[in-house]
Structure formats: C-alpha cells, structure tokens
Design a protein around this motif. Structure first.
Motif, PDB file in Angstrom:
ATOM      1  N   HIS A 283       0.855  -1.198   0.000  1.00  9.09           N
ATOM      2  CA  HIS A 283       0.000   0.000   0.000  1.00  9.09           C
ATOM      3  C   HIS A 283       0.886   1.242   0.000  1.00  9.09           C
ATOM      4  O   HIS A 283       2.104   1.148   0.078  1.00  9.09           O
ATOM      5  CB  HIS A 283      -0.899   0.002   1.248  1.00  9.09           C
ATOM      6  CG  HIS A 283      -0.120   0.167   2.518  1.00  9.09           C
ATOM      7  ND1 HIS A 283       0.597  -0.866   3.091  1.00  9.09           N
ATOM      8  CD2 HIS A 283       0.111   1.254   3.293  1.00  9.09           C
ATOM      9  CE1 HIS A 283       1.225  -0.423   4.156  1.00  9.09           C
ATOM     10  NE2 HIS A 283       0.948   0.876   4.308  1.00  9.09           N
ATOM     11  N   TYR A 284       0.234   2.385  -0.055  1.00 10.93           N
ATOM     12  CA  TYR A 284       0.933   3.676   0.006  1.00 10.93           C
ATOM     13  C   TYR A 284       0.413   4.427   1.221  1.00 10.93           C
ATOM     14  O   TYR A 284      -0.770   4.358   1.523  1.00 10.93           O
ATOM     15  CB  TYR A 284       0.625   4.501  -1.250  1.00 10.93           C
ATOM     16  CG  TYR A 284       0.948   3.787  -2.537  1.00 10.93           C
ATOM     17  CD1 TYR A 284       2.244   3.805  -3.034  1.00 10.93           C
ATOM     18  CD2 TYR A 284      -0.027   3.084  -3.214  1.00 10.93           C
ATOM     19  CE1 TYR A 284       2.556   3.135  -4.205  1.00 10.93           C
ATOM     20  CE2 TYR A 284       0.275   2.411  -4.393  1.00 10.93           C
ATOM     21  CZ  TYR A 284       1.566   2.432  -4.886  1.00 10.93           C
ATOM     22  OH  TYR A 284       1.876   1.765  -6.033  1.00 10.93           O
ATOM     23  N   ASP A 285       1.280   5.165   1.895  1.00 11.25           N
ATOM     24  CA  ASP A 285       0.795   5.991   3.007  1.00 11.25           C
ATOM     25  C   ASP A 285       0.336   7.358   2.508  1.00 11.25           C
ATOM     26  O   ASP A 285      -0.454   8.030   3.162  1.00 11.25           O
ATOM     27  CB  ASP A 285       1.891   6.174   4.068  1.00 11.25           C
ATOM     28  CG  ASP A 285       2.149   4.874   4.833  1.00 11.25           C
ATOM     29  OD1 ASP A 285       1.380   3.907   4.655  1.00 11.25           O
ATOM     30  OD2 ASP A 285       3.126   4.834   5.598  1.00 11.25           O
ATOM     31  N   ALA A 286       0.835   7.776   1.343  1.00 11.51           N
ATOM     32  CA  ALA A 286       0.394   9.054   0.767  1.00 11.51           C
ATOM     33  C   ALA A 286      -0.861   8.817  -0.078  1.00 11.51           C
ATOM     34  O   ALA A 286      -1.252   7.678  -0.328  1.00 11.51           O
ATOM     35  CB  ALA A 286       1.507   9.649  -0.081  1.00 11.51           C
ATOM     36  N   ASN A 287      -1.482   9.900  -0.474  1.00 15.07           N
ATOM     37  CA  ASN A 287      -2.752   9.827  -1.198  1.00 15.07           C
ATOM     38  C   ASN A 287      -2.659  10.730  -2.431  1.00 15.07           C
ATOM     39  O   ASN A 287      -2.291  11.902  -2.309  1.00 15.07           O
ATOM     40  CB  ASN A 287      -3.855  10.321  -0.247  1.00 15.07           C
ATOM     41  CG  ASN A 287      -5.247  10.189  -0.824  1.00 15.07           C
ATOM     42  OD1 ASN A 287      -5.418   9.990  -2.026  1.00 15.07           O
ATOM     43  ND2 ASN A 287      -6.233  10.303   0.030  1.00 15.07           N
ATOM     44  N   ARG A 288      -2.987  10.158  -3.609  1.00 20.23           N
ATOM     45  CA  ARG A 288      -2.981  10.964  -4.839  1.00 20.23           C
ATOM     46  C   ARG A 288      -3.971  12.124  -4.740  1.00 20.23           C
ATOM     47  O   ARG A 288      -3.807  13.153  -5.372  1.00 20.23           O
ATOM     48  CB  ARG A 288      -3.427  10.105  -6.027  1.00 20.23           C
ATOM     49  CG  ARG A 288      -2.368   9.240  -6.595  1.00 20.23           C
ATOM     50  CD  ARG A 288      -2.950   8.441  -7.759  1.00 20.23           C
ATOM     51  NE  ARG A 288      -2.302   7.155  -7.840  1.00 20.23           N
ATOM     52  CZ  ARG A 288      -1.088   6.961  -8.348  1.00 20.23           C
ATOM     53  NH1 ARG A 288      -0.429   7.972  -8.841  1.00 20.23           N
ATOM     54  NH2 ARG A 288      -0.544   5.771  -8.354  1.00 20.23           N
ATOM     55  N   ALA A 289      -5.031  11.908  -3.967  1.00 26.81           N
ATOM     56  CA  ALA A 289      -6.093  12.916  -3.861  1.00 26.81           C
ATOM     57  C   ALA A 289      -6.130  13.521  -2.460  1.00 26.81           C
ATOM     58  O   ALA A 289      -7.189  13.800  -1.916  1.00 26.81           O
ATOM     59  CB  ALA A 289      -7.433  12.273  -4.211  1.00 26.81           C
ATOM     60  N   ALA A 290      -4.947  13.731  -1.861  1.00 26.57           N
ATOM     61  CA  ALA A 290      -4.884  14.206  -0.466  1.00 26.57           C
ATOM     62  C   ALA A 290      -5.584  15.549  -0.282  1.00 26.57           C
ATOM     63  O   ALA A 290      -6.229  15.781   0.741  1.00 26.57           O
ATOM     64  CB  ALA A 290      -3.431  14.304  -0.016  1.00 26.57           C
ATOM     65  N   ASP A 291      -5.469  16.426  -1.279  1.00 22.37           N
ATOM     66  CA  ASP A 291      -6.063  17.762  -1.124  1.00 22.37           C
ATOM     67  C   ASP A 291      -7.585  17.691  -0.989  1.00 22.37           C
ATOM     68  O   ASP A 291      -8.190  18.530  -0.334  1.00 22.37           O
ATOM     69  CB  ASP A 291      -5.688  18.660  -2.310  1.00 22.37           C
ATOM     70  CG  ASP A 291      -4.218  19.066  -2.222  1.00 22.37           C
ATOM     71  OD1 ASP A 291      -3.637  18.901  -1.132  1.00 22.37           O
ATOM     72  OD2 ASP A 291      -3.674  19.522  -3.240  1.00 22.37           O
ATOM     73  N   ALA A 292      -8.185  16.693  -1.625  1.00 20.93           N
ATOM     74  CA  ALA A 292      -9.639  16.561  -1.547  1.00 20.93           C
ATOM     75  C   ALA A 292     -10.057  15.694  -0.363  1.00 20.93           C
ATOM     76  O   ALA A 292     -11.036  15.991   0.310  1.00 20.93           O
ATOM     77  CB  ALA A 292     -10.170  15.946  -2.846  1.00 20.93           C
ATOM     78  N   GLU A 293      -9.303  14.636  -0.100  1.00 21.88           N
ATOM     79  CA  GLU A 293      -9.783  13.630   0.856  1.00 21.88           C
ATOM     80  C   GLU A 293      -9.185  13.754   2.257  1.00 21.88           C
ATOM     81  O   GLU A 293      -9.745  13.232   3.210  1.00 21.88           O
ATOM     82  CB  GLU A 293      -9.482  12.221   0.308  1.00 21.88           C
ATOM     83  CG  GLU A 293     -10.274  11.927  -0.949  1.00 21.88           C
ATOM     84  CD  GLU A 293      -9.779  10.690  -1.693  1.00 21.88           C
ATOM     85  OE1 GLU A 293      -9.072   9.871  -1.088  1.00 21.88           O
ATOM     86  OE2 GLU A 293     -10.101  10.561  -2.881  1.00 21.88           O
TER      87      GLU A 293
END
Ligand SMILES: O=C(O)CCC(=O)C(=O)O
Ligand SMILES: [Fe+2]
Length: 313
Positions: A206-216
C-alpha cells in the motif's frame, strides 16, 4: 509543500542538526551522518533505519499501553476514491451516456416520428441526465464494494493513543522525530498508533500518501509527508517492512525505527514508496506516527496532553 519554520530551537541528542536549507521541506534529503545510529537503507527516496530510536523501557511502556487498550481491526482508508469516482463518471458521461441519449433521439425520430426539435432535445437531455444519475448510483455502489475489499488487505489490530496523559514512551517518539525533522510541528503529527500483528496477520502492499490528499485528507492535515515506524519488540521470524519497488526490507528490532517519505517535498505522491507489513511468525508490535503537510484539524492529531508535554520539555 514548504513547511513552516521550526517553532522551537533545534535541540539534538544523537545527531547533528541538518542545515536549514535541507529542513525547509520534510521530504528533502536529510544530511544525517550514515553511522551506527542512522543507516540509509535507500537514498532518493530516502529510507532510514534509526537504531535505538527509543529506549527499551519506553518500548515496554508502549507495549503495556497497547496491551491495556482495547484494540480494533486496523482501519484501511480508500485513498483516491474521489479520483476514481470522477474518472468513472467522466468516462460514462462522455461515452455510453451520450450514445444512449443519441439512440433515444434517433428512436424518437425514426420509430415514433417525432419531428419537433424542442421535444427531441428534451428527450435527449432527459435520457442523458437520468442515465448519468443511475450511473452515479452504480459507481458509488462499486466504490463501496472496493472499499470493503481493501479492508481485507490488513488484518492487524490497532489503537491510537489519545489519552489526556501520555503513555510512557509516547513523548519520546515525538521528541526524537522532531529532533530529526526540525521543520515539522507536533500539530502536523498524527496520534501515535500502536499496531499489533498476531502470527499470520499482515498488511498488503500500500501507500501511506494519497494521490487525492487535497480533496480527501483535509481534516487529517493533507498529504502524508513522513512515516515513522517504531518497532516495539524483536521479531525473529518475518514481520519485516518490505519496500517492493526499492527492493529493501527492514526487520523489526526492539527500539529501532524506520523513517521514510511517502510523498516528495512538494507533496506529490511518490509511488516508489509502496510498502507492506509481512506476516510475522510471532507477535509483532509497532508504533506509527504519520506526519502531514499541515496542522491536523480533525481528531486524528497528537492529543492535547502530549502536545503540552512536548511544549514544556
Ligand atoms: O508493520 C509494518 O511494518 C508496516 C506498517 C505500515 O506500513 C502502516 O501502518 O502503514
Ligand atoms: Fe504504511
């Protein structure tokens, strides 16, 4: 994402303070000495093992806190669901939905002999909108199912330390982390989460970062810029943290920590940092702190009692 300047003087215990230009962004390379205490298992992206990050008695304090707490199945977030939803809806809107609306218009003309243009436009638009609405319902159902499937990827149990009085070892973890990354503030750190793997429990890649962090991840302080894993017990059989794309593994050793940067300094998701928690042959405990781009406004942040202890140290 440039982080705010340090609020307190930089104090160090084991390591020399990195020069300021390196610490403006948490994801920048840390010019730490590669010595017995600090081992770069990978550079660019940096993955570090920090030997004896906390004392053995602090590990025991955290283990005791974990054993006394009621642990729950570790939650798994569906990172990027907003992007997936938008992508699916867009594909449907520009393809099938448009074709179905056109077909409805053609049927109206050729089979029902409708000639009135306004009536035809209304038919086309109506079919398009209803179709899109139904598609949205189906897409959200599909995403819900996907979210449930994701949960099966993690079988560990965990508890976030949110008590008004810090557990033994809790403040030490933050203190050491803040010494290493003086550009971060405790307010942008999540609550220390204790995670227990019983033999056979695992966490899939898995990844700890999020591609959509700004929204989610607005309430969580935005993108996850750094991950600290503190190993609370020795595990001789399995239970390693594996970075598949980098070809490295970190074995759990009581008191050691692993530090890495799931997103780059500008907050961009870094897919090279995919990792997993391998199934251990015996019980494994870790403490995890996620560092975010901004102060956390939700409940997931470092609890007030711990913040207070850090300010007063
Ligand atoms: O248990 C491990 O080694 C990895 C844990 C992890 O990646 C996480 O909690 O996000
Ligand atoms: Fe992780």
């Amino acid at each position: 994402l440039i982080l705010p300047a340090p609020r307190r003087p930089i104090r160090t215990r084991h390591h020399a303070a990195p020069p300021l230009e390196f610490v403006k962004a948490v994801g920048a390379h840390l010019p730490l000495a590669d010595d017995a205490q600090t081992t770069y298992v990978h550079r660019d992206p940096d993955v570090l093992i920090l030997r004896n990050f906390i004392k053995k008695e602090d590990c025991d304090g955290l283990l005791a806190a974990g054993r006394a707490a009621s642990l729950e199945k570790s939650p798994v977030e569906y990172a990027g669901w907003t992007e997936d939803a938008a992508e699916l809806l867009q594909t449907w809107a520009s393809g099938p939905a448009a074709w179905i609306a056109l077909a409805a218009v053609l049927i109206s003309v050729n089979i029902f002999g409708v000639e009135d243009r306004i009536q035809l436009a209304e038919t086309g638009l109506g079919v398009y909108v209803v179709n899109l609405g139904l598609a949205a319902v189906a897409i959200f159902g599909f995403l819900d199912q996907r979210k449930e499937k994701l949960q099966a990827l993690r079988t560990s149990k965990s508890v976030a330390l949110r008590g008004s009085t810090p557990a033994q070892g809790e403040v030490a973890c933050y203190e050491r982390l803040l010494e290493l990354l003086p550009s971060i503030t405790p307010e942008s750190c999540e609550a220390l989460t204790l995670i227990k793997y019983d033999p056979g429990d695992a966490l899939a890649p898995h990844y700890d970062a999020n591609r959509a962090a700004d929204a989610e991840d607005v309430a969580r302080g935005g993108q996850t810029l750094a991950t600290l894993l503190v190993y609370l017990n020795d595990v001789d059989d399995g239970g390693r943290t594996r970075f598949n794309k980098l070809g490295i593994t970190v074995a759990p050793r009581k008191g050691d920590a692993c530090l890495f940067f799931p997103a780059d300094a500008s907050g961009q998701f870094d897919e090279r940092l995919e990792h997993e928690g391998e199934a251990p042959g015996a019980e494994k405990w870790i403490g995890r702190i996620w560092v975010h781009a901004r102060p956390i406004i939700g409940e997931t942040g470092c609890p007030p009692g711990t913040l207070e202890a850090l300010r007063n140290r």
